[in-house]
Structures are given as structure tokens and as C-alpha cells.
Write an enzyme that holds these catalytic residues in place. Structure first.
Site, PDB file in Angstrom:
ATOM      1  N   ARG A  47       3.223  -7.024  11.521  1.00  0.00           N
ATOM      2  CA  ARG A  47       3.247  -7.863  12.716  1.00  0.00           C
ATOM      3  C   ARG A  47       1.987  -8.737  12.753  1.00  0.00           C
ATOM      4  NH1 ARG A  47       4.918  -6.792  18.876  1.00  0.00           N
ATOM      5  NH2 ARG A  47       5.998  -5.009  17.998  1.00  0.00           N
ATOM      6  N   GLY A  90       4.082   1.543  -0.911  1.00  0.00           N
ATOM      7  CA  GLY A  90       4.907   1.604  -2.123  1.00  0.00           C
ATOM      8  C   GLY A  90       4.100   2.023  -3.341  1.00  0.00           C
ATOM      9  N   ARG A 136       8.168  -8.463  19.418  1.00  0.00           N
ATOM     10  CA  ARG A 136       8.941  -7.411  18.749  1.00  0.00           C
ATOM     11  C   ARG A 136      10.204  -8.001  18.115  1.00  0.00           C
ATOM     12  NH1 ARG A 136      13.363  -4.795  20.435  1.00  0.00           N
ATOM     13  NH2 ARG A 136      13.942  -3.102  19.050  1.00  0.00           N
ATOM     14  N   ASN A 187       9.135  -0.602   8.788  1.00  0.00           N
ATOM     15  CA  ASN A 187       9.228  -0.631  10.250  1.00  0.00           C
ATOM     16  C   ASN A 187       9.904  -1.890  10.749  1.00  0.00           C
ATOM     17  OD1 ASN A 187       8.090   1.761  11.305  1.00  0.00           O
ATOM     18  ND2 ASN A 187       6.053   1.099  10.653  1.00  0.00           N
ATOM     19  N   ASN A 239      11.875  -8.588   9.492  1.00  0.00           N
ATOM     20  CA  ASN A 239      12.081  -7.421   8.635  1.00  0.00           C
ATOM     21  C   ASN A 239      13.567  -7.098   8.442  1.00  0.00           C
ATOM     22  OD1 ASN A 239       9.463  -7.119   7.908  1.00  0.00           O
ATOM     23  ND2 ASN A 239       8.955  -5.580   9.430  1.00  0.00           N
ATOM     24  N   ARG A 246       0.571  14.562  10.880  1.00  0.00           N
ATOM     25  CA  ARG A 246      -0.565  14.170  11.743  1.00  0.00           C
ATOM     26  C   ARG A 246      -0.817  15.238  12.805  1.00  0.00           C
ATOM     27  NH1 ARG A 246       1.152   7.759  11.936  1.00  0.00           N
ATOM     28  NH2 ARG A 246      -0.238   7.139  10.240  1.00  0.00           N
ATOM     29  N   HIS A 264       9.230   7.575  16.422  1.00  0.00           N
ATOM     30  CA  HIS A 264       7.797   7.281  16.368  1.00  0.00           C
ATOM     31  C   HIS A 264       7.307   6.918  17.763  1.00  0.00           C
ATOM     32  CE1 HIS A 264       6.182   7.162  12.432  1.00  0.00           C
ATOM     33  NE2 HIS A 264       6.618   6.003  12.020  1.00  0.00           N
ATOM     34  N   PHE A 301       0.820  -1.221   0.000  1.00  0.00           N
ATOM     35  CA  PHE A 301       0.000   0.000   0.000  1.00  0.00           C
ATOM     36  C   PHE A 301       0.854   1.271   0.000  1.00  0.00           C
ATOM     37  CE2 PHE A 301      -3.109  -3.108   1.615  1.00  0.00           C
ATOM     38  CZ  PHE A 301      -4.091  -2.914   0.642  1.00  0.00           C
ATOM     39  N   ASP A 331       4.666  12.074  11.280  1.00  0.00           N
ATOM     40  CA  ASP A 331       4.184  12.466  12.613  1.00  0.00           C
ATOM     41  C   ASP A 331       3.862  13.959  12.656  1.00  0.00           C
ATOM     42  OD1 ASP A 331       4.330   9.920  13.645  1.00  0.00           O
ATOM     43  OD2 ASP A 331       6.349  10.163  14.447  1.00  0.00           O
TER      44      ASP A 331
HETATM   45  N1  NAD Z   1       7.907   4.908   8.609  1.00  0.00           N
HETATM   46  C1  NAD Z   1       6.615   5.102   8.687  1.00  0.00           C
HETATM   47  O1  NAD Z   1       6.158   6.115   9.202  1.00  0.00           O
HETATM   48  C2  NAD Z   1       5.678   4.067   8.127  1.00  0.00           C
HETATM   49  C3  NAD Z   1       4.345   4.388   7.839  1.00  0.00           C
HETATM   50  C4  NAD Z   1       3.534   3.418   7.262  1.00  0.00           C
HETATM   51  C5  NAD Z   1       4.031   2.138   7.008  1.00  0.00           C
HETATM   52  N2  NAD Z   1       5.317   1.869   7.341  1.00  0.00           N
HETATM   53  C6  NAD Z   1       5.893   0.552   7.068  1.00  0.00           C
HETATM   54  O2  NAD Z   1       6.086   0.423   5.677  1.00  0.00           O
HETATM   55  C7  NAD Z   1       6.094  -0.952   5.325  1.00  0.00           C
HETATM   56  C8  NAD Z   1       5.131  -1.178   4.169  1.00  0.00           C
HETATM   57  O3  NAD Z   1       3.797  -0.952   4.574  1.00  0.00           O
HETATM   58  P1  NAD Z   1       2.604  -1.385   3.605  1.00  0.00           P
HETATM   59  O4  NAD Z   1       1.347  -0.933   4.240  1.00  0.00           O
HETATM   60  O5  NAD Z   1       2.925  -0.956   2.217  1.00  0.00           O
HETATM   61  O6  NAD Z   1       2.736  -2.966   3.714  1.00  0.00           O
HETATM   62  P2  NAD Z   1       2.232  -4.061   2.656  1.00  0.00           P
HETATM   63  O7  NAD Z   1       2.172  -5.342   3.407  1.00  0.00           O
HETATM   64  O8  NAD Z   1       1.024  -3.562   1.947  1.00  0.00           O
HETATM   65  O9  NAD Z   1       3.407  -4.139   1.576  1.00  0.00           O
HETATM   66  C9  NAD Z   1       4.668  -4.668   1.820  1.00  0.00           C
HETATM   67  C10 NAD Z   1       5.196  -5.175   0.479  1.00  0.00           C
HETATM   68  O10 NAD Z   1       6.562  -5.559   0.666  1.00  0.00           O
HETATM   69  C11 NAD Z   1       6.772  -6.663  -0.201  1.00  0.00           C
HETATM   70  N3  NAD Z   1       7.974  -7.401   0.173  1.00  0.00           N
HETATM   71  C12 NAD Z   1       8.162  -8.264   1.195  1.00  0.00           C
HETATM   72  N4  NAD Z   1       9.423  -8.749   1.182  1.00  0.00           N
HETATM   73  C13 NAD Z   1      10.049  -8.174   0.123  1.00  0.00           C
HETATM   74  C14 NAD Z   1      11.354  -8.276  -0.419  1.00  0.00           C
HETATM   75  N5  NAD Z   1      12.283  -9.056   0.154  1.00  0.00           N
HETATM   76  N6  NAD Z   1      11.635  -7.548  -1.502  1.00  0.00           N
HETATM   77  C15 NAD Z   1      10.716  -6.757  -2.097  1.00  0.00           C
HETATM   78  N7  NAD Z   1       9.459  -6.618  -1.610  1.00  0.00           N
HETATM   79  C16 NAD Z   1       9.131  -7.334  -0.535  1.00  0.00           C
HETATM   80  C17 NAD Z   1       5.488  -7.483  -0.048  1.00  0.00           C
HETATM   81  O11 NAD Z   1       5.343  -8.430  -1.085  1.00  0.00           O
HETATM   82  C18 NAD Z   1       4.432  -6.383  -0.065  1.00  0.00           C
HETATM   83  O12 NAD Z   1       3.965  -6.136  -1.380  1.00  0.00           O
HETATM   84  C19 NAD Z   1       5.734  -1.706   6.612  1.00  0.00           C
HETATM   85  O13 NAD Z   1       6.917  -2.143   7.252  1.00  0.00           O
HETATM   86  C20 NAD Z   1       5.051  -0.638   7.445  1.00  0.00           C
HETATM   87  O14 NAD Z   1       5.111  -0.932   8.829  1.00  0.00           O
HETATM   88  C21 NAD Z   1       6.140   2.806   7.886  1.00  0.00           C
END
Ligand code: NAD
Length: 307
Positions: free
Chosen positions: A80, A12, A86, A118, A93, A149, A173, A10, A146
């Protein structure tokens, strides 16, 4: 600019859409799931005639396509699951981040890496360690989100446009987020003059819990519109070399009396990555909280060595 987005989940995929809409460069969207990035890229290309952007996106499972990237945004990660500790999540990850860095950096040795996955502080540190890139070229995204928000919650509370609210959060965070009420303004007026202390604390706490509030509503998955907007704001500052000062997870070397740790600080972003960490005038209390956040991150990063 060539911009690779690793992970077509989502965050990406919405980041890829925003990059195209803002015409920030040629986008490569890569994932391990076959067909997913290709399908999303085709869908985004088909929106181009309607939206009026260039359909300059490739969806792929092959890192050869990412070669020569100027910016790499890493959103690959695993959410998670119930029952996961954790440390379990960290291990899962960390292995994804190590895999991504090993595959993406050889073809793009001069790239600036922005980490979104994360747990953010640990993943940013790991990406820097594994890549061996100069630390100013590896940056984490948390503070822009943050701060956005917080700005929205302040605007909602006072019934004003979010555009008239300035506010910045530092640290990390969650509970280690450092809010800076003295530096927050609404239509140019200092925030503490407009709301009482209890309201301030309520707004800050809602910001600290901002991710969890959305997870609670969605039930599955987590936020992505504001996260993708935030990471694209960082890409824009770098790609357009604007020197904008944004709160980012950056490597410290003595700024604020903190060193050798990635922590949320105001960073001047440009083509070199974090061109400078800007030292705001903080009082003892604010400084104490920022240093405590940095210590907490150091301890969490030490867990990476135990995996
Ligand atoms: N830093 C922030 O403030 C923040 C905010 C939102 C989400 N996040 C983090 O961002 C990450 C993505 O969130 P999301 O909602 O898009 O999750 P998601 O589950 O929708 O997407 C994750 C994608 O990563 C892919 N993936 C997994 N292993 C992989 C690899 N080795 N190589 C390439 N792709 C791979 C999966 O196939 C999936 O399409 C999560 O870790 C989430 O916690 C961080």
C-alpha cells in the site's frame, strides 16, 4: 515435490531459502522483474555448498518453467502506497492475483495453491474463484503467523521458551483475529491460570497489531522472516503429508456453523490440501467472534465484485 514461489520479494525469496534448507522439493522462483528471481536463485545455489543443501532452484520470468508444480505459493503483490485507499489496493492486487492464477494454473492443474498476498482473505477467495480448483486445494496463510507471534509474545512475557507455548488464533488478520485463551498452554498449563485478564488482552492486542508494529519499525516494507517460516510450515505439512493441524484460511462448508467463506480455522493439512477442518470445542463467545469474523470477510469479498 516441485514447488513454485510466485513473487521473489522479501517473503518469496526467504520462503525459497527455507524450502531449500528444509529439502522440501525442487523450487521455481518466478517474478515479473527480469533478472531478480534469476539473481536470487543463483545466490541461493552459491550458498548450497556452505549450507549443505541441494541447489535445486530455478529463477525465471517464464511460467513454462513452473509446469507440473505440486505446490504453488503466491506472494506476488503490491504494497500500500501513501494515499492509496483499501479499494485501490484491492484493485491493484486483485489484478496481480488474477494474472498470476491465469498463468500458473494451466501448467499445474493439480497443484495446491497457498496464498500469502494481502489482503489475504480476499486474495485467497479470488485465487480459488479464478483457478476453479477444488476449494480444499486453495489455502491462505495468516493463522500460522498470528499464532507464532502470539506464542512468542506469551513466551517473552513469561520468560519461557516459545517451544513450550501452544496457542492458536482463528478468524482473520487484525481486529477480526479470534484469540483462544482457553486453548493456549504454557508448559502444559492453561494460559489463563498464569496471567491476568489485562495481560491476556495486551498480548492479544499486540498480536492483532503484529504486522503494523514491524512496519512501524522498518519504515519501508513489512515482515518476512516469520511470514516465510509460516508459509513453509504449511508447505512442509502438505509435502510430507504430515496431517498437522494448523490454523489456515480455509473454505468452510458448515463447520462452526459457517459456510461459503474463507476464514481462519484449524485445518488438517496433507497431500490433498486441507484434508479436514477440525472443530475445536468453542464456547458461545468464541464462536460468536469467529462467526463475526466470517461475516466481515464475506462483506470484504463482496467488494471484489465492485471492481
Ligand atoms: N498473509 C500474511 O500473513 C502476510 C505476511 C507478510 C506479507 N504478506 C504479503 O505478501 C506479499 C509479499 O510481501 P513482500 O514483503 O514479499 O513484498 P515485496 O514487495 O518485497 O515483493 C512482492 C514481489 O511481487 C512481485 N510481483 C508483482 N506483481 C507480480 C506479478 N504479476 N507476477 C509475479 N510477481 C509479481 C514484485 O515484483 C515483487 O518482487 C504482500 O502482499 C504482503 O502484504 C502477507
Amino acid at each position: 515435490m516441485k514447488i513454485t514461489v510466485v513473487g521473489s520479494g522479501f517473503v518469496g525469496q526467504t520462503a525459497a531459502m527455507r524450502l531449500l534448507e528444509k529439502a522440501l522439493g525442487d523450487v521455481v522462483l518466478i517474478d515479473i522483474i527480469e533478472g531478480k528471481p534469476q539473481g536470487l536463485a543463483l545466490d541461493l545455489q552459491e550458498a548450497a555448498p556452505v549450507e549443505g543443501y541441494e541447489p535445486s532452484i530455478v529463477g525465471t520470468n517464464d511460467y513454462a518453467e513452473t509446469a507440473g508444480s505440486d505446490i504453488v505459493v503466491i506472494t506476488a503483490g503490491f504494497p500500500r502506497q501513501p494515499g492509496m485507499s483499501r479499494m485501490d489496493l484491492l484493485a491493484k492486487n486483485a489484478s496481480i492475483m488474477s494474472d498470476v492464477i491465469a498463468k500458473v494454473t494451466p501448467g499445474s492443474p493439480d497443484a495446491i495453491v497457498i496464498v500469502v498476498s494481502n489482503p489475504l482473505d480476499e486474495m485467497t477467495y479470488l485465487a480459488a474463484e479464478r483457478s476453479g480448483f477444488p476449494k480444499q486445494r486453495v489455502i491462505g496463510m495468516a493463522g500460522v503467523l498470528d499464532s507464532a507471534r502470539l506464542r512468542y509474545f506469551i513466551a517473552e512475557e513469561l520468560g519461557v521458551s516459545p517451544a513450550s507455548v501452544e496457542a492458536m488464533t482463528l478468524g482473520s488478520h487484525g481486529d477480526a483475529m479470534v484469540a483462544l485463551p482457553r486453548h493456549a498452554t504454557v508448559e502444559g498449563k492453561p494460559l489463563p491460570e498464569l496471567v491476568d485478564d489485562a495481560t491476556l488482552e495486551r498480548l492479544f492486542q499486540r498480536t492483532r497489531d503484529g504486522g503494523a508494529e514491524i512496519v512501524g519499525l522498518l519504515k519501508t516494507g513489512s515482515a518476512y522472516y516469520a511470514p516465510s517460516a509460516s508459509v513453509v510450515a504449511m508447505v512442509e505439512a502438505i509435502a510430507r503429508d504430515t496431517n498437522a493441524v494448523l490454523p489456515v484460511c480455509a473454505w468452510t462448508s458448515g463447520e462452526y456453523g459457517i459456510e461459503d467463506v474463507y476464514v481462519g480455522v484449524p485445518g488438517r493439512l496433507g497431500r490433498g490440501g486441507v484434508e479436514e477442518i477440525v472443530e475445536l470445542e468453542l464456547n458461545e463467545d468464541e464462536l460468536g467472534k469467529l462467526r463475526a469474523a466470517a461475516e466481515g470477510i464475506k462483506e470484504k469479498c463482496a467488494d471484489l465484485a465492485k471492481l
